[in-house]
Write an enzyme that holds these catalytic residues in place. Sequence first.
Site, PDB file in Angstrom:
ATOM      1  CG  HIS A 202      24.442  46.545  23.801  1.00 42.01           C
ATOM      2  ND1 HIS A 202      25.271  47.506  23.286  1.00 42.01           N
ATOM      3  CD2 HIS A 202      24.274  45.616  22.803  1.00 42.01           C
ATOM      4  CE1 HIS A 202      25.609  47.188  22.041  1.00 42.01           C
ATOM      5  NE2 HIS A 202      25.008  46.055  21.730  1.00 42.01           N
TER       6      HIS A 202
ATOM      7  CG  ASP B 150      28.120  52.780  26.499  1.00 40.72           C
ATOM      8  OD1 ASP B 150      28.563  52.952  27.648  1.00 40.72           O
ATOM      9  OD2 ASP B 150      26.953  53.087  26.167  1.00 40.72           O
ATOM     10  CG  ASP B 151      29.329  49.191  22.378  1.00 40.07           C
ATOM     11  OD1 ASP B 151      28.459  48.834  23.200  1.00 40.07           O
ATOM     12  OD2 ASP B 151      29.052  49.776  21.319  1.00 40.07           O
TER      13      ASP B 151
END
Length: 304
Positions: A134, A13-14
């Site tokens: 998110h 992620d991110d």
Amino acid sequence: MPEARVKLVVTGDDFGYCARRNRGIVEVFRAGGLSAVSLLVNGAGAKDAAELAKRYAIPIGLHANLSEGVPVCAALRGSASLLNGRGLLRGKAGFREALRAGLLLMEEVELELRSQVLLFAELLGHLPGHMDGHQHVHVLPGVREVFARVLADFGVLYTRVPVERGWRSCPWLPPHLHLFYAQVEQDALEAAPVFSRHGIRWPDVYLGLTTMGQNMSISNVRRALRLALEPPPCSPCPAPRVLTAELMAHPGYPSRPAEGGCGAGPDEFSRSAGRRREMETLSDPALLELYAQEGVQLCAFKDL
């Protein structure tokens, strides 16, 4: 290697948060420790991340962001229910507080989600292979209905339902995370039928709450996998021949102060040593050997 018992998507992620996170995520992917990434299109390093994904053929989806930084949709900048008094998205806690208070307009949520999908397509040249949220915003009440509709409209087939077996018995999770994870689990369980009605799929099993940051270790991943492989108690249905699973991760070189973020600089989570801990553990040959021993085959969402 035994016959595959688990098809596992290990998602970083991110992606796009900053150059250092991007570099670390790509290193883990090239070492065989990640099989997909989720892109923050409003991240400072989003364009760089998109080019890296194309260069290294990294399976990539959208990490829909309604809680951190500056919105993608220009019409929402300056004054919108999604924003705080500083013109930024309200944050993980602030978004949830505003939602409970009835302050958020779902029309703005939909506008921002659609804008993020379109920007993703502009950066990558194709639609997301999967789409998650998110800080798990995609499973929240009200948001989940809008999220599901947007995915269905764009033909995005896969998402994340963050319900992890065994997290309540983890002695290393502090009380504040128990409270947050319990709410995430409840929201996710209520989101699942909404996603299903829209034809959206997700892996059989989710992992990642108990292995985040400094809690990422080979022993903790082994524990999570073995819990995932246990058949549910009193289930009338036989266990599937091949289980599908996702391991959520947030690896990378920690962000430096004032470098990166989503429009307001990097947060404490991205600056923490936990990001490097995840990067090093996921790349450890001993973890890859564990996968082989347990019959775990890493794959992308499209391979499920």
